[in-house]
Design an enzyme around this catalytic site. Structure first.
Site, PDB file in Angstrom:
ATOM      1  N   SER A  13      91.954 -26.489  30.155  1.00  0.00           N
ATOM      2  CA  SER A  13      92.353 -25.495  29.140  1.00  0.00           C
ATOM      3  C   SER A  13      93.774 -24.974  29.387  1.00  0.00           C
ATOM      4  CB  SER A  13      91.353 -24.339  29.068  1.00  0.00           C
ATOM      5  OG  SER A  13      91.471 -23.476  30.172  1.00  0.00           O
ATOM      6  N   MET A  94      91.940 -29.332  41.879  1.00  0.00           N
ATOM      7  CA  MET A  94      91.116 -28.732  42.927  1.00  0.00           C
ATOM      8  C   MET A  94      91.113 -29.516  44.234  1.00  0.00           C
ATOM      9  SD  MET A  94      90.367 -26.039  41.308  1.00  0.00           S
ATOM     10  CE  MET A  94      89.079 -25.161  42.177  1.00  0.00           C
ATOM     11  N   ARG A  95      92.210 -30.207  44.532  1.00  0.00           N
ATOM     12  CA  ARG A  95      92.352 -30.863  45.840  1.00  0.00           C
ATOM     13  C   ARG A  95      93.446 -30.154  46.624  1.00  0.00           C
ATOM     14  NH1 ARG A  95      88.253 -33.556  47.297  1.00  0.00           N
ATOM     15  NH2 ARG A  95      89.445 -34.820  48.754  1.00  0.00           N
ATOM     16  N   HIS A 113      96.746 -19.731  40.127  1.00  0.00           N
ATOM     17  CA  HIS A 113      95.602 -19.321  40.947  1.00  0.00           C
ATOM     18  C   HIS A 113      94.924 -18.136  40.254  1.00  0.00           C
ATOM     19  CE1 HIS A 113      93.223 -18.746  44.550  1.00  0.00           C
ATOM     20  NE2 HIS A 113      93.474 -17.457  44.458  1.00  0.00           N
ATOM     21  N   ASP A 149      97.926 -21.537  48.651  1.00  0.00           N
ATOM     22  CA  ASP A 149      97.964 -20.342  47.790  1.00  0.00           C
ATOM     23  C   ASP A 149      98.964 -19.302  48.313  1.00  0.00           C
ATOM     24  OD1 ASP A 149      96.003 -21.445  46.130  1.00  0.00           O
ATOM     25  OD2 ASP A 149      94.370 -20.540  47.287  1.00  0.00           O
TER      26      ASP A 149
HETATM   27  C1  GAR Z   1      91.670 -21.966  36.124  1.00  0.00           C
HETATM   28  O1  GAR Z   1      90.996 -20.741  36.073  1.00  0.00           O
HETATM   29  C2  GAR Z   1      92.633 -22.000  37.300  1.00  0.00           C
HETATM   30  O2  GAR Z   1      93.212 -20.756  37.588  1.00  0.00           O
HETATM   31  C3  GAR Z   1      91.725 -22.424  38.418  1.00  0.00           C
HETATM   32  O3  GAR Z   1      90.870 -23.390  37.844  1.00  0.00           O
HETATM   33  C4  GAR Z   1      90.704 -23.114  36.456  1.00  0.00           C
HETATM   34  C5  GAR Z   1      91.024 -24.379  35.686  1.00  0.00           C
HETATM   35  O4  GAR Z   1      90.714 -24.233  34.321  1.00  0.00           O
HETATM   36  N1  GAR Z   1      92.454 -22.962  39.520  1.00  0.00           N
HETATM   37  C6  GAR Z   1      92.073 -22.847  40.790  1.00  0.00           C
HETATM   38  O5  GAR Z   1      91.061 -22.276  41.132  1.00  0.00           O
HETATM   39  C7  GAR Z   1      93.029 -23.481  41.785  1.00  0.00           C
HETATM   40  N2  GAR Z   1      92.588 -23.239  43.109  1.00  0.00           N
HETATM   41  P1  GAR Z   1      91.262 -25.284  33.274  1.00  0.00           P
HETATM   42  O6  GAR Z   1      90.898 -26.676  33.787  1.00  0.00           O
HETATM   43  O7  GAR Z   1      90.507 -24.961  32.011  1.00  0.00           O
HETATM   44  O8  GAR Z   1      92.748 -25.104  33.142  1.00  0.00           O
END
Ligand code: GAR
Length: 217
Positions: A13, A94-95, A113, A149
């Protein structure tokens, strides 16, 4: 043309929010920038299908197909470099990336983040914010360094935590602001309004105000 490569792992998204902003504001004409590829470490990621619908290259580099993190990162870096990107945008990727990978692209990688860094690094940020009893939560866009982070902060959005919130309602509220702030931050980095210098995010006061959002309940 400045080239942006987006890395995802799931629904995408944030990628869509950035691409929609790029189309609405005609970035290819107005600032000479475009997203040229979306790469996912998960072949089944919904965001890859969405990228195809926009006519953007969608590439899977499945981390499970490699024996080691280093082998996966080498392939990932090769695919990224084949696009000669000016900016690499982690959007729900997420890696964990090693120092070896990050140092290949110093000052060129952004991440979003779902928390007000330096609070709540890592995973499960929304539940942890509720458990900690904080009254405000939010999201941070930062340059990626080897410090997980912990890289220089570019933009932040702050939203209230309400007594009725659970992790889902809070995540939804934060996500709405992620979509706004990430597109702004990407644009600011592409245009040079924000730059990475000596381990810091450098910008003027006007840009800093523009990259700070205070959300409503
Ligand atoms: C988002 O909320 C982003 O901040 C988080 O994953 C989600 C991805 O949503 N990222 C992390 O947690 C990074 N460690 P999306 O695929 O709909 O953009």
């Amino acid at each position: 043309m400045k080239k942006i490569v987006v890395l995802i792992s799931g629904r995408g998204s944030n990628f869509v929010a950035i691409e929609e902003t790029a189309l609405r504001e005609a970035w290819s004409r107005t600032i000479g920038a475009q997203i040229v590829a979306v790469i996912s470490n998960r072949p089944e990621a919904k965001g890859l299908l969405l990228a195809k619908e926009y006519g953007i290259d969608a590439v899977a580099v499945d981390h499970k197909a490699f024996d080691s993190r280093e082998a996966f990162e080498e392939k990932l870096a090769q695919v990224i470099e084949s696009y000669e990107p000016d900016l690499i945008v982690l959007a729900g990727f997420m890696r964990i990336l090693t120092e070896g990978f990050v140092s290949r692209f110093t000052g060129k990688i952004l991440n979003i983040h779902p928390a007000i860094l330096p609070s709540f690094k890592g995973l499960d940020t929304h539940q942890r914010a509720i458990d900690a009893g904080v009254r405000v939560h939010g999201t941070t866009v930062h340059y990626v360094t080897a410090d997980l982070d912990g890289g220089p902060i570019i933009a932040q959005a702050v939203v209230p935590v309400l007594p009725s919130d659970d992790a889902h309602t809070l995540a939804d509220r934060v996500l709405g602001y992620e979509h706004q702030i990430y597109a702004r931050a990407v644009k600011a980095c592409v245009t040079g309004a924000v730059s990475y210098e000596n381990g810091r995010a450098v910008m003027d006061n006007e840009t800093a105000r523009y990259l700070t959002l205070l959300g409503k309940a």
